[in-house]
Design a protein around this motif. Structure first.
Motif, PDB file in Angstrom:
ATOM      1  N   GLN A 251     -16.048  59.289 -28.878  1.00  0.00           N
ATOM      2  CA  GLN A 251     -16.080  58.975 -30.308  1.00  0.00           C
ATOM      3  C   GLN A 251     -16.326  57.488 -30.533  1.00  0.00           C
ATOM      4  OE1 GLN A 251     -12.345  60.481 -31.755  1.00  0.00           O
ATOM      5  NE2 GLN A 251     -13.197  62.508 -32.201  1.00  0.00           N
ATOM      6  N   ARG A 252     -15.663  56.628 -29.750  1.00  0.00           N
ATOM      7  CA  ARG A 252     -15.879  55.185 -29.890  1.00  0.00           C
ATOM      8  C   ARG A 252     -17.319  54.818 -29.552  1.00  0.00           C
ATOM      9  NH1 ARG A 252     -10.591  54.795 -27.770  1.00  0.00           N
ATOM     10  NH2 ARG A 252     -11.347  54.565 -25.654  1.00  0.00           N
ATOM     11  N   ARG A 253     -17.894  55.449 -28.512  1.00  0.00           N
ATOM     12  CA  ARG A 253     -19.277  55.172 -28.132  1.00  0.00           C
ATOM     13  C   ARG A 253     -20.239  55.597 -29.237  1.00  0.00           C
ATOM     14  NH1 ARG A 253     -20.052  58.644 -24.346  1.00  0.00           N
ATOM     15  NH2 ARG A 253     -18.751  57.591 -22.825  1.00  0.00           N
ATOM     16  N   ASP A 254     -19.995  56.760 -29.845  1.00  0.00           N
ATOM     17  CA  ASP A 254     -20.867  57.241 -30.922  1.00  0.00           C
ATOM     18  C   ASP A 254     -20.819  56.314 -32.131  1.00  0.00           C
ATOM     19  OD1 ASP A 254     -21.609  59.369 -29.350  1.00  0.00           O
ATOM     20  OD2 ASP A 254     -20.230  60.798 -30.303  1.00  0.00           O
ATOM     21  N   SER A 255     -19.622  55.875 -32.505  1.00  0.00           N
ATOM     22  CA  SER A 255     -19.525  54.971 -33.647  1.00  0.00           C
ATOM     23  C   SER A 255     -20.176  53.626 -33.333  1.00  0.00           C
ATOM     24  CB  SER A 255     -18.068  54.780 -34.084  1.00  0.00           C
ATOM     25  OG  SER A 255     -17.336  54.108 -33.096  1.00  0.00           O
ATOM     26  N   ALA A 256     -20.057  53.157 -32.087  1.00  0.00           N
ATOM     27  CA  ALA A 256     -20.704  51.908 -31.692  1.00  0.00           C
ATOM     28  C   ALA A 256     -22.220  52.051 -31.728  1.00  0.00           C
ATOM     29  CB  ALA A 256     -20.241  51.493 -30.296  1.00  0.00           C
TER      30      ALA A 256
ATOM     31  N   ARG B 268     -16.093  37.106 -32.680  1.00  0.00           N
ATOM     32  CA  ARG B 268     -16.959  36.150 -31.987  1.00  0.00           C
ATOM     33  C   ARG B 268     -16.974  36.355 -30.481  1.00  0.00           C
ATOM     34  NH1 ARG B 268     -12.500  32.494 -31.419  1.00  0.00           N
ATOM     35  NH2 ARG B 268     -13.116  31.211 -29.672  1.00  0.00           N
ATOM     36  N   ARG B 269     -15.913  36.914 -29.914  1.00  0.00           N
ATOM     37  CA  ARG B 269     -15.922  37.148 -28.467  1.00  0.00           C
ATOM     38  C   ARG B 269     -16.813  38.328 -28.080  1.00  0.00           C
ATOM     39  NH1 ARG B 269     -10.301  38.913 -29.409  1.00  0.00           N
ATOM     40  NH2 ARG B 269     -10.310  41.162 -29.253  1.00  0.00           N
ATOM     41  N   GLN B 270     -17.227  39.141 -29.059  1.00  0.00           N
ATOM     42  CA  GLN B 270     -18.155  40.237 -28.776  1.00  0.00           C
ATOM     43  C   GLN B 270     -19.587  39.741 -28.695  1.00  0.00           C
ATOM     44  OE1 GLN B 270     -16.830  42.681 -32.173  1.00  0.00           O
ATOM     45  NE2 GLN B 270     -16.607  44.345 -30.694  1.00  0.00           N
ATOM     46  N   ILE B 271     -19.849  38.564 -29.226  1.00  0.00           N
ATOM     47  CA  ILE B 271     -21.194  37.998 -29.219  1.00  0.00           C
ATOM     48  C   ILE B 271     -21.430  37.351 -27.858  1.00  0.00           C
ATOM     49  CG2 ILE B 271     -22.738  36.341 -30.308  1.00  0.00           C
ATOM     50  CD1 ILE B 271     -21.037  36.773 -32.883  1.00  0.00           C
TER      51      ILE B 271
ATOM     52  N   TYR C 296     -34.086  33.402 -31.172  1.00  0.00           N
ATOM     53  CA  TYR C 296     -33.293  33.833 -30.031  1.00  0.00           C
ATOM     54  C   TYR C 296     -32.851  35.272 -30.222  1.00  0.00           C
ATOM     55  CZ  TYR C 296     -32.992  28.832 -29.184  1.00  0.00           C
ATOM     56  OH  TYR C 296     -33.309  27.514 -28.961  1.00  0.00           O
ATOM     57  N   ARG C 297     -32.805  36.019 -29.134  1.00  0.00           N
ATOM     58  CA  ARG C 297     -32.261  37.390 -29.150  1.00  0.00           C
ATOM     59  C   ARG C 297     -30.862  37.298 -28.561  1.00  0.00           C
ATOM     60  NH1 ARG C 297     -34.993  41.063 -31.413  1.00  0.00           N
ATOM     61  NH2 ARG C 297     -34.059  42.764 -30.238  1.00  0.00           N
ATOM     62  N   VAL C 298     -29.870  37.623 -29.388  1.00  0.00           N
ATOM     63  CA  VAL C 298     -28.483  37.475 -28.980  1.00  0.00           C
ATOM     64  C   VAL C 298     -27.849  38.864 -28.867  1.00  0.00           C
ATOM     65  CG1 VAL C 298     -26.248  36.495 -29.592  1.00  0.00           C
ATOM     66  CG2 VAL C 298     -28.341  35.239 -30.130  1.00  0.00           C
ATOM     67  N   PRO C 299     -27.392  39.250 -27.671  1.00  0.00           N
ATOM     68  CA  PRO C 299     -26.739  40.552 -27.511  1.00  0.00           C
ATOM     69  C   PRO C 299     -25.310  40.539 -28.045  1.00  0.00           C
ATOM     70  CG  PRO C 299     -27.024  39.482 -25.388  1.00  0.00           C
ATOM     71  CD  PRO C 299     -27.604  38.578 -26.411  1.00  0.00           C
TER      72      PRO C 299
ATOM     73  N   ASP D 218     -21.175  50.471 -23.018  1.00  0.00           N
ATOM     74  CA  ASP D 218     -22.504  51.057 -22.871  1.00  0.00           C
ATOM     75  C   ASP D 218     -23.459  50.677 -23.998  1.00  0.00           C
ATOM     76  OD1 ASP D 218     -21.432  52.348 -20.676  1.00  0.00           O
ATOM     77  OD2 ASP D 218     -20.954  54.170 -21.794  1.00  0.00           O
ATOM     78  N   VAL D 219     -22.966  50.037 -25.051  1.00  0.00           N
ATOM     79  CA  VAL D 219     -23.772  49.765 -26.240  1.00  0.00           C
ATOM     80  C   VAL D 219     -23.823  48.257 -26.482  1.00  0.00           C
ATOM     81  CG1 VAL D 219     -24.047  50.225 -28.691  1.00  0.00           C
ATOM     82  CG2 VAL D 219     -23.032  51.965 -27.222  1.00  0.00           C
ATOM     83  N   LYS D 220     -25.027  47.673 -26.316  1.00  0.00           N
ATOM     84  CA  LYS D 220     -25.209  46.234 -26.514  1.00  0.00           C
ATOM     85  C   LYS D 220     -26.488  45.965 -27.302  1.00  0.00           C
ATOM     86  CE  LYS D 220     -22.765  45.013 -22.341  1.00  0.00           C
ATOM     87  NZ  LYS D 220     -22.831  44.474 -21.006  1.00  0.00           N
ATOM     88  N   PRO D 221     -26.430  46.072 -28.629  1.00  0.00           N
ATOM     89  CA  PRO D 221     -27.625  45.771 -29.423  1.00  0.00           C
ATOM     90  C   PRO D 221     -27.905  44.269 -29.442  1.00  0.00           C
ATOM     91  CG  PRO D 221     -25.780  46.120 -30.871  1.00  0.00           C
ATOM     92  CD  PRO D 221     -25.304  46.435 -29.474  1.00  0.00           C
ATOM     93  N   GLU D 222     -29.145  43.909 -29.764  1.00  0.00           N
ATOM     94  CA  GLU D 222     -29.521  42.507 -29.858  1.00  0.00           C
ATOM     95  C   GLU D 222     -29.930  42.197 -31.292  1.00  0.00           C
ATOM     96  OE1 GLU D 222     -32.626  41.712 -27.053  1.00  0.00           O
ATOM     97  OE2 GLU D 222     -31.210  41.479 -25.400  1.00  0.00           O
ATOM     98  N   ILE D 223     -29.492  41.043 -31.788  1.00  0.00           N
ATOM     99  CA  ILE D 223     -29.907  40.595 -33.113  1.00  0.00           C
ATOM    100  C   ILE D 223     -30.815  39.384 -32.937  1.00  0.00           C
ATOM    101  CG2 ILE D 223     -27.828  41.436 -34.266  1.00  0.00           C
ATOM    102  CD1 ILE D 223     -26.842  38.519 -34.322  1.00  0.00           C
ATOM    103  N   LYS D 224     -31.644  39.134 -33.947  1.00  0.00           N
ATOM    104  CA  LYS D 224     -32.516  37.965 -33.913  1.00  0.00           C
ATOM    105  C   LYS D 224     -31.823  36.820 -34.652  1.00  0.00           C
ATOM    106  CE  LYS D 224     -37.189  39.737 -33.617  1.00  0.00           C
ATOM    107  NZ  LYS D 224     -38.480  39.831 -34.293  1.00  0.00           N
ATOM    108  N   VAL D 225     -31.778  35.672 -34.001  1.00  0.00           N
ATOM    109  CA  VAL D 225     -31.215  34.485 -34.613  1.00  0.00           C
ATOM    110  C   VAL D 225     -32.336  33.443 -34.707  1.00  0.00           C
ATOM    111  CG1 VAL D 225     -29.522  32.619 -34.376  1.00  0.00           C
ATOM    112  CG2 VAL D 225     -28.914  34.939 -33.704  1.00  0.00           C
ATOM    113  N   TRP D 226     -32.659  33.065 -35.934  1.00  0.00           N
ATOM    114  CA  TRP D 226     -33.691  32.070 -36.187  1.00  0.00           C
ATOM    115  C   TRP D 226     -33.000  30.738 -36.454  1.00  0.00           C
ATOM    116  CZ3 TRP D 226     -39.056  33.272 -37.010  1.00  0.00           C
ATOM    117  CH2 TRP D 226     -39.342  34.641 -36.896  1.00  0.00           C
ATOM    118  N   VAL D 227     -33.410  29.701 -35.755  1.00  0.00           N
ATOM    119  CA  VAL D 227     -32.918  28.359 -36.018  1.00  0.00           C
ATOM    120  C   VAL D 227     -34.127  27.552 -36.493  1.00  0.00           C
ATOM    121  CG1 VAL D 227     -31.752  26.329 -35.086  1.00  0.00           C
ATOM    122  CG2 VAL D 227     -31.180  28.617 -34.217  1.00  0.00           C
TER     123      VAL D 227
END
Length: 147
Positions: free
Chosen positions: A60-65, A111-114, A126-129, A135-144
């Motif tokens: 269940q935690r994996r599905d919600s993540a 912040r410790r999950q970033i 930058y692509r930040v995971p 098992d679930v590590k999405p990446e977000i785009k960070v523009w500076v």
């Protein structure tokens, strides 16, 4: 003595494993702390039920993540920063800054999950995971960008 582990023990095993340990280690450490049970038939059944319940909760935690990860993959965050020579920032973009921007967009991420190994100190994309689950590590785009 054979015991059934309830928790992961380094260099010994994972929850639900039946392992053989010395009598003293079992009596003085594992059993009193509730880390393990004696390997009787009743305890084997009890651990099997507990393991099934834990696996279901983990699924269940994996599905919600994964649901949150799909939304996070589409997120793009922009930071405007003052820049010195050669595109170097005055200061840096840290995990705390990214967590604050995500909170402003409605995502609750600590912040410790970033997974940013060191602060961002130059212009660019930058692509930040983000570690939502093992098992679930999405990446977000960070523009500076330049201010």
């Amino acid at each position: 003595m054979e015991v059934i582990l309830r928790q992961a023990v380094e260099n010994l095993g994972h929850p639900g494993d039946v392992v053989t340990v010395s009598n003293g280690f079992a009596r003085n450490y594992l059993l009193p702390r509730g880390i393990a049970f004696q390997a009787t038939e009743g305890n084997k059944k009890r651990i099997a039920q507990e393991k099934a319940r834990l696996e279901q909760a983990e699924a269940q935690r994996r599905d919600s993540a994964q649901d949150i990860a799909k939304k996070l993959e589409e997120v793009s965050i922009t930071f405007a920063a003052r820049v010195g020579e050669e595109g170097k920032l005055f200061g840096s973009v840290t995990t705390g800054d990214i967590a604050d921007q995500l909170a402003a967009q409605g995502f609750t991420v600590e912040r410790r999950q970033i997974d940013l190994h060191e602060p961002i100190k130059s212009l660019g994309v930058y692509r930040v995971p983000i570690k939502l689950h093992a098992d679930v590590k999405p990446e977000i785009k960070v523009w500076v960008i330049k201010q």
